[in-house]
Design a protein around this motif. Structure first.
Motif, PDB file in Angstrom:
ATOM      1  N   ASN A   1       0.847  -1.183   0.000  1.00  0.00           N
ATOM      2  CA  ASN A   1       0.000   0.000   0.000  1.00  0.00           C
ATOM      3  C   ASN A   1       0.888   1.241   0.000  1.00  0.00           C
ATOM      4  O   ASN A   1       2.112   1.129   0.097  1.00  0.00           O
ATOM      5  CB  ASN A   1      -0.963  -0.022   1.198  1.00  0.00           C
ATOM      6  N   PRO A   2       0.329   2.440  -0.132  1.00  0.00           N
ATOM      7  CA  PRO A   2       1.171   3.646  -0.176  1.00  0.00           C
ATOM      8  C   PRO A   2       2.089   3.789   1.033  1.00  0.00           C
ATOM      9  O   PRO A   2       3.214   4.289   0.903  1.00  0.00           O
ATOM     10  CB  PRO A   2       0.142   4.779  -0.258  1.00  0.00           C
ATOM     11  N   ALA A   3       1.620   3.364   2.201  1.00  0.00           N
ATOM     12  CA  ALA A   3       2.469   3.461   3.393  1.00  0.00           C
ATOM     13  C   ALA A   3       3.677   2.536   3.282  1.00  0.00           C
ATOM     14  O   ALA A   3       4.796   2.907   3.681  1.00  0.00           O
ATOM     15  CB  ALA A   3       1.655   3.121   4.635  1.00  0.00           C
ATOM     16  N   ASP A   4       3.476   1.330   2.748  1.00  0.00           N
ATOM     17  CA  ASP A   4       4.602   0.411   2.533  1.00  0.00           C
ATOM     18  C   ASP A   4       5.620   1.031   1.591  1.00  0.00           C
ATOM     19  O   ASP A   4       6.834   0.961   1.823  1.00  0.00           O
ATOM     20  CB  ASP A   4       4.103  -0.912   1.935  1.00  0.00           C
ATOM     21  N   TYR A   5       5.116   1.604   0.514  1.00  0.00           N
ATOM     22  CA  TYR A   5       6.003   2.218  -0.487  1.00  0.00           C
ATOM     23  C   TYR A   5       6.836   3.323   0.155  1.00  0.00           C
ATOM     24  O   TYR A   5       8.059   3.403  -0.039  1.00  0.00           O
ATOM     25  CB  TYR A   5       5.148   2.771  -1.622  1.00  0.00           C
ATOM     26  N   LYS A   6       6.185   4.165   0.932  1.00  0.00           N
ATOM     27  CA  LYS A   6       6.890   5.254   1.607  1.00  0.00           C
ATOM     28  C   LYS A   6       7.900   4.705   2.611  1.00  0.00           C
ATOM     29  O   LYS A   6       9.035   5.201   2.714  1.00  0.00           O
ATOM     30  CB  LYS A   6       5.889   6.168   2.314  1.00  0.00           C
ATOM     31  N   ASN A   7       7.513   3.682   3.367  1.00  0.00           N
ATOM     32  CA  ASN A   7       8.424   3.104   4.353  1.00  0.00           C
ATOM     33  C   ASN A   7       9.666   2.516   3.692  1.00  0.00           C
ATOM     34  O   ASN A   7      10.772   2.629   4.220  1.00  0.00           O
ATOM     35  CB  ASN A   7       7.711   2.027   5.165  1.00  0.00           C
ATOM     36  N   GLN A   8       9.477   1.881   2.528  1.00  0.00           N
ATOM     37  CA  GLN A   8      10.624   1.310   1.822  1.00  0.00           C
ATOM     38  C   GLN A   8      11.567   2.414   1.349  1.00  0.00           C
ATOM     39  O   GLN A   8      12.789   2.306   1.504  1.00  0.00           O
ATOM     40  CB  GLN A   8      10.144   0.484   0.628  1.00  0.00           C
ATOM     41  N   LEU A   9      11.014   3.477   0.785  1.00  0.00           N
ATOM     42  CA  LEU A   9      11.853   4.583   0.341  1.00  0.00           C
ATOM     43  C   LEU A   9      12.552   5.245   1.518  1.00  0.00           C
ATOM     44  O   LEU A   9      13.725   5.619   1.433  1.00  0.00           O
ATOM     45  CB  LEU A   9      11.001   5.612  -0.413  1.00  0.00           C
ATOM     46  N   ASP A  10      11.841   5.391   2.627  1.00  0.00           N
ATOM     47  CA  ASP A  10      12.453   5.981   3.816  1.00  0.00           C
ATOM     48  C   ASP A  10      13.587   5.109   4.342  1.00  0.00           C
ATOM     49  O   ASP A  10      14.618   5.618   4.796  1.00  0.00           O
ATOM     50  CB  ASP A  10      11.401   6.177   4.912  1.00  0.00           C
ATOM     51  N   ASP A  11      13.400   3.792   4.262  1.00  0.00           N
ATOM     52  CA  ASP A  11      14.441   2.880   4.726  1.00  0.00           C
ATOM     53  C   ASP A  11      15.693   2.984   3.862  1.00  0.00           C
ATOM     54  O   ASP A  11      16.820   2.977   4.367  1.00  0.00           O
ATOM     55  CB  ASP A  11      13.909   1.447   4.716  1.00  0.00           C
TER      56      ASP A  11
ATOM     57  N   ARG B   1      16.572   5.632   2.122  1.00  0.00           N
ATOM     58  CA  ARG B   1      17.204   6.928   2.417  1.00  0.00           C
ATOM     59  C   ARG B   1      17.950   6.887   3.744  1.00  0.00           C
ATOM     60  O   ARG B   1      18.995   7.528   3.890  1.00  0.00           O
ATOM     61  CB  ARG B   1      16.129   8.021   2.455  1.00  0.00           C
ATOM     62  N   ALA B   2      17.424   6.135   4.696  1.00  0.00           N
ATOM     63  CA  ALA B   2      18.094   6.041   5.996  1.00  0.00           C
ATOM     64  C   ALA B   2      19.446   5.352   5.896  1.00  0.00           C
ATOM     65  O   ALA B   2      20.320   5.567   6.742  1.00  0.00           O
ATOM     66  CB  ALA B   2      17.198   5.286   6.986  1.00  0.00           C
ATOM     67  N   HIS B   3      19.600   4.517   4.875  1.00  0.00           N
ATOM     68  CA  HIS B   3      20.871   3.812   4.678  1.00  0.00           C
ATOM     69  C   HIS B   3      21.779   4.524   3.675  1.00  0.00           C
ATOM     70  O   HIS B   3      22.813   3.975   3.276  1.00  0.00           O
ATOM     71  CB  HIS B   3      20.613   2.379   4.196  1.00  0.00           C
ATOM     72  N   ALA B   4      21.397   5.721   3.260  1.00  0.00           N
ATOM     73  CA  ALA B   4      22.238   6.466   2.326  1.00  0.00           C
ATOM     74  C   ALA B   4      23.592   6.762   2.968  1.00  0.00           C
ATOM     75  O   ALA B   4      23.681   7.106   4.144  1.00  0.00           O
ATOM     76  CB  ALA B   4      21.547   7.769   1.924  1.00  0.00           C
ATOM     77  N   ALA B   5      24.644   6.585   2.190  1.00  0.00           N
ATOM     78  CA  ALA B   5      26.006   6.818   2.690  1.00  0.00           C
ATOM     79  C   ALA B   5      26.942   6.935   1.506  1.00  0.00           C
ATOM     80  O   ALA B   5      26.575   6.625   0.363  1.00  0.00           O
ATOM     81  CB  ALA B   5      26.441   5.679   3.608  1.00  0.00           C
ATOM     82  N   LEU B   6      28.127   7.391   1.772  1.00  0.00           N
ATOM     83  CA  LEU B   6      29.138   7.454   0.721  1.00  0.00           C
ATOM     84  C   LEU B   6      29.619   6.055   0.389  1.00  0.00           C
ATOM     85  O   LEU B   6      29.667   5.182   1.265  1.00  0.00           O
ATOM     86  CB  LEU B   6      30.318   8.313   1.183  1.00  0.00           C
ATOM     87  N   PRO B   7      29.987   5.808  -0.857  1.00  0.00           N
ATOM     88  CA  PRO B   7      30.518   4.494  -1.218  1.00  0.00           C
ATOM     89  C   PRO B   7      31.915   4.304  -0.647  1.00  0.00           C
ATOM     90  O   PRO B   7      32.476   5.198  -0.001  1.00  0.00           O
ATOM     91  CB  PRO B   7      30.536   4.534  -2.743  1.00  0.00           C
TER      92      PRO B   7
ATOM     93  N   ARG C   1      21.256   6.524  -3.338  1.00  0.00           N
ATOM     94  CA  ARG C   1      22.447   6.852  -2.540  1.00  0.00           C
ATOM     95  C   ARG C   1      22.716   5.795  -1.471  1.00  0.00           C
ATOM     96  O   ARG C   1      23.300   6.061  -0.432  1.00  0.00           O
ATOM     97  CB  ARG C   1      22.316   8.247  -1.910  1.00  0.00           C
ATOM     98  N   TYR C   2      22.270   4.583  -1.759  1.00  0.00           N
ATOM     99  CA  TYR C   2      22.499   3.429  -0.881  1.00  0.00           C
ATOM    100  C   TYR C   2      23.688   2.671  -1.456  1.00  0.00           C
ATOM    101  O   TYR C   2      23.624   2.205  -2.593  1.00  0.00           O
ATOM    102  CB  TYR C   2      21.233   2.575  -0.858  1.00  0.00           C
ATOM    103  N   PRO C   3      24.800   2.528  -0.717  1.00  0.00           N
ATOM    104  CA  PRO C   3      26.027   1.967  -1.295  1.00  0.00           C
ATOM    105  C   PRO C   3      25.844   0.617  -1.981  1.00  0.00           C
ATOM    106  O   PRO C   3      26.432   0.369  -3.035  1.00  0.00           O
ATOM    107  CB  PRO C   3      26.969   1.869  -0.094  1.00  0.00           C
TER     108      PRO C   3
END
Length: 590
Positions: free
Chosen positions: A337-347, A349-355, A396-398
């Motif tokens: 559902n839309p909430a799942d989609y948002k949660n996945q994208l948020d997850d 983004r939360a793991h975004a880091a430099l390579p 931006r997830y390594p």
């Protein structure tokens, strides 16, 4: 030693079978314009891996992916390899002798060997990585048990393309769950060899060793994820595409075979992970600049679709979204559902880091001489720039950059060369005259000796650590898993003791060791948000009505819920160990 030897023997048989199938087809494609015997051998092996995936996919669609079928296909491939070995050996003996290695090239090869050593032990540990336990191996096990490709909604990603996971399913049919690690590692080692040969062809041996070492340093050899398999196919696709470019320049019709091979590899990659689809615009732009005829594009399209159309077509027919669930906003939501989609994208983004810092100098590559002198290197730099831009604009997830790692490693060493050249020039101006001229070779020898000494120490330390993780006996495996997989003991207990359904909360990283299947996740139709545990009587009634017998969760969640008296009346503790608990569900009396 026996444990390692047995697993590597199984891997060698499979690799030989891949080469047997791949070379039989590769010979019919002819030789590329710039022939490289060892590069072509590795490409033939990668092609064989892809052919095995297609065969296993066909068997799975027909519901025939069973042990006899797997053994038969491997046996045929191995027989094909045995038949072709004499001809391959004749070709190898006919190769002209290469130039004698300089001392610096010998140092580079020794350094590469030291970097590679720990990777030989990494795959031999039991599965303990988060994603491999959450859906890669659970899906492979489902396929192995049923012999068919199915939709398993209790998994986080039931609709994903699972090309490379089919190899893991076949491995589970004929061996244990360490074999999938080796199949993933094989893709990594093949990519390293391809990068080394590319470096040798277009740069020099020292830079080739450096690029291979960088790629080894960024690889994941201890899990059964599919990222290194995708990286292998993307790299092979770009090698084939360059071969097409060179052949097309001489005779357009002769290059179609390499265009078809490139498309096939891209199809394998896209059928293994959606992120591989991001390379299609660059590939299309590269091709359309030189080829606009319908027939070559039609052949390439068919070869691309062959290994991936099942996944996308099935998803489109059954859910309306060929790229389920990532296409939900465009094609409509189904199991997410839309909430799942948002949660996945948020997850993500939360793991975004430099390579990895190992590839940071890639931005300096355009300052190298190879950028101006070597068209192939120029094309590789364009690929890397495109990959970095797409990655920066999306996840931006390594780990989502892994598919680009091989060419990024190759191009990054050019950046390192530029950077080290600047440093050497600065030191040359600062050092006294005593260490210039005749003194520089002595300094170089000392630096090389120190480098090898440091690498030897690091390699030994990492090898010891990896060796300690190899579990030969059941007791050693149990100890390893209890130490490295949160919730393993509880999952193992309910798998052995509970006959009804089990629902887990916040233990997704351990479901491979639990009952098969096991329900509960942050996303999808069995999401935690749809199954509140309070009020307890209502929760127990609902779970019991759906056939659930037990509930497992970490101590932190259980401590919060246990404060409610109603929860203690309807959920009775049955097992607790290592920071997790299992509760038996008692529905309210009628």
């Amino acid at each position: 030693m026996t444990f390692a030897a047995a697993h590597y023997a199984a891997l060698a048989i499979f690799a030989a079978a891949c080469w047997g199938f791949g070379r039989a087809l590769f010979l019919r494609l002819g030789a590329p314009a710039r022939s490289d015997f060892w590069l072509e051998t590795a490409m033939a092996t990668a092609l064989g891996v892809g052919l095995f995936i297609c065969v296993f996919q066909g068997l799975g669609i027909a519901g025939l992916l069973r042990m006899p079928a797997v053994l038969l296909v491997v046996a045929v491939g191995f027989a094909a390899a045995c038949i072709q070995v004499p001809g391959w050996l004749r070709q190898m003996r006919a190769l002209p002798p290469g130039p004698r290695l300089t001392w610096i090239e010998k140092v580079a090869l020794a350094a590469l060997a030291l970097v590679a050593l720990p990777t030989l032990f990494e795959p031999l540990a039991p599965p303990a990585a988060f994603d491999e336990l959450m859906y890669h191996l659970p899906y492979a096990r489902q396929v192995a048990q049923s012999g068919a490709l199915g939709i398993h909604e209790w998994l986080r990603y039931p609709w994903f393309p699972y090309n490379y996971n089919l190899l893991y399913a076949a491995a589970l049919l004929v061996g244990d769950d360490v074999l999938p690690h080796l199949l993933s590692a094989m893709a990594g080692w093949l990519s390293v060899w391809l990068v080394y040969r590319l470096g040798l062809a277009y740069l020099n041996r020292v830079l080739a060793c450096a690029a291979a070492a960088v790629l080894l340093g960024m690889g994941d050899y201890a899990s059964a994820l599919i990222d290194m398999g995708v990286a292998l196919f993307v790299l092979a696709a770009w090698i084939s595409l360059w071969w097409w470019n060179e052949a097309h320049a001489e005779q357009p019709d002769a290059g179609v075979r390499w265009l078809a091979l490139s498309a096939f590899f891209l199809g394998l990659a896209a059928g293994s992970k959606y992120q591989a689809l991001t390379f299609l615009p660059l590939a299309a732009w590269f091709v359309v600049r030189r080829e606009r005829r319908v027939r070559p594009w039609g052949v390439a399209l068919l070869c691309f679709l062959l290994p991936c159309i099942y996944w996308f077509g099935r998803n489109a027919l059954m859910t309306g979204d060929p790229f389920n669930p990532i296409g939900a906003r465009l094609f409509g939501f189904s199991n997410w559902n839309p909430a799942d989609y948002k949660n996945q994208l948020d997850d993500v983004r939360a793991h975004a880091a430099l390579p990895s810092v190992l590839i940071w100098p890639v931005v300096l590559a355009p300052l190298s001489r190879a950028w101006r002198r070597t068209p192939a290197v120029h094309a590789a730099i364009v690929f890397c720039a495109y990959s970095l831009i797409v990655w920066a604009l999306t996840s931006r997830y390594p780990r989502y950059m892994t598919a680009s790692f091989p060419l990024l490693a190759l191009v990054a060493v050019l950046g390192w060369q530029v950077l080290l050249g600047w440093l050497a020039a600065g030191l040359h101006r600062m050092l006294p005259s005593a260490v210039r001229g005749e003194g520089r070779p002595r300094v170089a020898v000392v630096v090389a000796a120190l480098l090898l000494a440091v690498l030897a120490a690091v390699s030994w330390r990492h090898s010891e650590r990896r060796l300690a993780g190899i579990a030969v006996t059941p007791a050693a495996r149990e100890a390893f898993l209890r130490a490295n997989v949160p919730g393993y003991a509880v999952m193992n207990h309910v798998r052995e003791q509970v006959t009804g359904r089990v629902y887990q909360i916040a233990l997704s990283e351990a479901i491979y060791y639990g009952p098969n299947p096991i329900w509960g996740d942050t996303l999808g139709p069995w999401r935690y948000a749809d199954f509140p545990l309070l009020p307890a009587a209502e929760a127990a009634r609902r779970f019991a009505g759906l056939g659930f017998e037990a509930l497992v969760m970490p101590d932190a969640v259980a401590d919060t819920l246990a404060k409610d008296q109603g929860f203690r009346r309807h959920f009775v503790l049955m097992f607790a160990q290592d920071g997790a608990r299992a509760y038996r569900i008692l529905p309210p009396a009628p």
